[in-house]
Design an enzyme around this catalytic site. Structure first.
Site, short mmCIF file in Angstrom:
data_model
loop_
_atom_site.label_atom_id
_atom_site.label_comp_id
_atom_site.label_asym_id
_atom_site.label_seq_id
_atom_site.Cartn_x
_atom_site.Cartn_y
_atom_site.Cartn_z
N GLN A 195 -0.52 5.20 -5.03
CA GLN A 195 -0.73 4.96 -3.61
C GLN A 195 -2.16 5.34 -3.24
OE1 GLN A 195 2.91 6.64 -1.28
NE2 GLN A 195 2.93 7.56 -3.30
N ASP B 161 -8.60 6.12 -4.27
CA ASP B 161 -9.85 6.75 -4.72
C ASP B 161 -10.39 6.21 -6.04
OD1 ASP B 161 -8.20 8.01 -6.67
OD2 ASP B 161 -8.01 9.84 -5.47
N HIS C 260 -1.99 0.54 -2.26
CA HIS C 260 -2.61 0.67 -0.94
C HIS C 260 -4.08 0.25 -0.92
CE1 HIS C 260 0.72 3.74 0.37
NE2 HIS C 260 1.14 2.49 0.33
N CYS D 290 -20.00 -10.44 4.13
CA CYS D 290 -19.44 -11.29 3.07
C CYS D 290 -20.55 -12.09 2.38
CB CYS D 290 -18.41 -12.25 3.68
SG CYS D 290 -17.74 -13.41 2.47
N CYS E 83 -19.69 -16.04 3.17
CA CYS E 83 -19.76 -16.69 4.49
C CYS E 83 -20.57 -15.90 5.53
CB CYS E 83 -18.35 -16.97 5.03
SG CYS E 83 -17.51 -15.49 5.60
N ASN F 2 5.47 18.32 -8.22
CA ASN F 2 4.93 18.53 -6.89
C ASN F 2 4.91 20.03 -6.62
OD1 ASN F 2 4.36 18.38 -4.00
ND2 ASN F 2 5.13 16.28 -4.07
N ALA G 101 -0.38 19.04 -10.34
CA ALA G 101 -0.51 17.88 -11.22
C ALA G 101 -1.42 18.18 -12.40
CB ALA G 101 -1.04 16.70 -10.42
P1 OAD Z 1 0.67 13.08 1.30
O1 OAD Z 1 -0.53 13.78 1.82
O2 OAD Z 1 1.69 12.61 2.26
O3 OAD Z 1 1.43 14.01 0.26
C1 OAD Z 1 0.75 14.67 -0.77
C2 OAD Z 1 1.77 15.36 -1.65
O4 OAD Z 1 1.06 15.94 -2.73
C3 OAD Z 1 2.57 16.47 -0.96
O5 OAD Z 1 3.95 16.31 -1.27
C4 OAD Z 1 2.01 17.75 -1.60
O6 OAD Z 1 2.97 18.77 -1.74
C5 OAD Z 1 1.58 17.25 -2.96
N1 OAD Z 1 0.50 18.03 -3.59
C6 OAD Z 1 -0.59 18.59 -3.00
N2 OAD Z 1 -1.38 19.14 -3.92
C7 OAD Z 1 -0.79 18.94 -5.13
C8 OAD Z 1 -1.14 19.26 -6.47
N3 OAD Z 1 -2.27 19.91 -6.78
N4 OAD Z 1 -0.29 18.87 -7.46
C9 OAD Z 1 0.85 18.19 -7.17
N5 OAD Z 1 1.24 17.88 -5.93
C10 OAD Z 1 0.42 18.23 -4.91
O7 OAD Z 1 0.12 11.86 0.38
P2 OAD Z 1 0.91 10.57 -0.13
O8 OAD Z 1 2.33 10.85 -0.37
O9 OAD Z 1 0.10 10.01 -1.23
O10 OAD Z 1 -1.51 5.51 2.92
O11 OAD Z 1 0.76 9.63 1.14
C11 OAD Z 1 1.24 8.33 1.09
C12 OAD Z 1 0.38 7.42 1.92
O12 OAD Z 1 0.27 7.92 3.25
C13 OAD Z 1 -1.07 7.33 1.46
O13 OAD Z 1 -1.26 6.41 0.42
C14 OAD Z 1 -1.79 6.90 2.70
C15 OAD Z 1 -1.10 7.78 3.71
O14 OAD Z 1 -1.08 7.28 5.01
C16 OAD Z 1 -2.49 4.68 3.29
O15 OAD Z 1 -3.61 5.05 3.55
C17 OAD Z 1 -2.08 3.26 3.37
#
Ligand code: OAD
Length: 248
Positions: free
Chosen positions: A103, A106, A121, A149, A152, A215, A233
């Site tokens: 997701q 980066d 994403h 672009c 265009c 997590n 991680a």
């Molecule tokens: P979140 O910020 O919602 O969640 C991050 C997760 O990583 C949490 O459950 C933390 O506990 C966990 N975490 C933090 N540090 C960690 C570490 N060192 N090792 C393991 N786990 C750790 O991020 P996402 O779930 O990726 O969408 O968010 C999903 C989407 O929401 C993103 O892709 C973004 C956002 O809006 C878009 O921009 C379209």
């Protein structure tokens, strides 16, 4: 079960699996210094998504939206992939079947050497023409201004999936197929609240996959995962995906 034992069990499943699918979220890049979205210091704690990450926000104030994405590009460009990204890339490079779905925008999985990453994403370092769909790389910088672009001459938008938008169809299809066919499904560093990505572990579990979660906090996936590993991680993935000579 003590965490060491959980890691040993999960590692055994991974070593024996014919097909592994991994879903990563912002937590996999946290130890690189890339902010997550929903933690105490998360991006959505300091910024309102409706001001910066929706088609309406872009229509209202294109310059502000680009300023925010330029800031994030600069921030990510100053960081490096970590041991978690490298462990996944190394596992696949040993010829093991591994589909990596992220997701994250980066690009750190690719920088670490992973190929064919399913980016659900989009990518922070790519722009897309709103008029004709032309894509342009923004990897080189400088991270300023609104890209134009090359085909265009119209303004380009970040090639990111915003709130209220559909995910890219081909990536979504690959992700669901990989979830359905996984023997082992590993979920790393996602709060698992943003759908459809958050549905993938459940799909895998319903098709008989062993679900492993890594997590530092509990998530909705923890309720049904077969193995929940509480750890970071970068510390945990090298243990799960390490390769001992002679292992099956
Ligand atoms: P979140 O910020 O919602 O969640 C991050 C997760 O990583 C949490 O459950 C933390 O506990 C966990 N975490 C933090 N540090 C960690 C570490 N060192 N090792 C393991 N786990 C750790 O991020 P996402 O779930 O990726 O969408 O968010 C999903 C989407 O929401 C993103 O892709 C973004 C956002 O809006 C878009 O921009 C379209």
């Amino acid at each position: 079960m003590p965490v060491n034992e959980r890691i040993r069990t999960a590692r055994e499943w991974i070593v024996r699996a014919g097909s592994i699918t991994v879903l990563t979220g912002a937590g996999v890049s946290a130890e690189s210094g890339v902010p997550t979205f929903r933690g105490a210091e998360g991006l959505w704690k300091k910024h309102r998504p409706e001001d910066l990450a929706t088609p309406e926000a872009y229509a209202r104030n294109r310059a502000l939206v680009w300023e925010w994405y330029r800031w994030r590009q600069e921030l990510v460009a100053a960081t490096e992939p970590n041991a978690a990204h490298y462990a996944l890339a190394a596992h696949a490079s040993r010829g093991r079947s591994l589909t990596l779905i992220t997701q994250n925008v980066d690009g750190h999985h690719e920088r670490a050497g992973s190929r064919d990453v399913v980016e659900l994403h989009g990518n922070l370092f790519r722009a897309r023409c709103s008029s004709d769909g032309t894509l342009a790389s923004l990897a080189e910088g400088p991270f300023t201004g609104i890209p134009v672009c090359p085909a265009c001459g119209d303004a380009m938008r970040p090639d990111i999936v915003w709130f209220g938008e559909s995910l890219p169809g081909d990536a979504l299809q690959r992700a669901f197929l990989a979830a359905e066919n996984a023997e082992v499904f590993v979920v790393v560093g996602t709060s698992a609240v943003v759908h459809p990505a958050a549905s993938l572990p459940g799909v895998a579990a319903s098709r008989g996959a062993k679900v492993i979660e890594v997590n530092i906090e509990e998530t909705p996936v923890s309720e049904f995962a077969h193995c929940v590993i509480s750890g970071t991680a970068a510390e945990t993935l090298p243990l799960l995906f390490s390769h001992d000579e002679g292992s099956p």
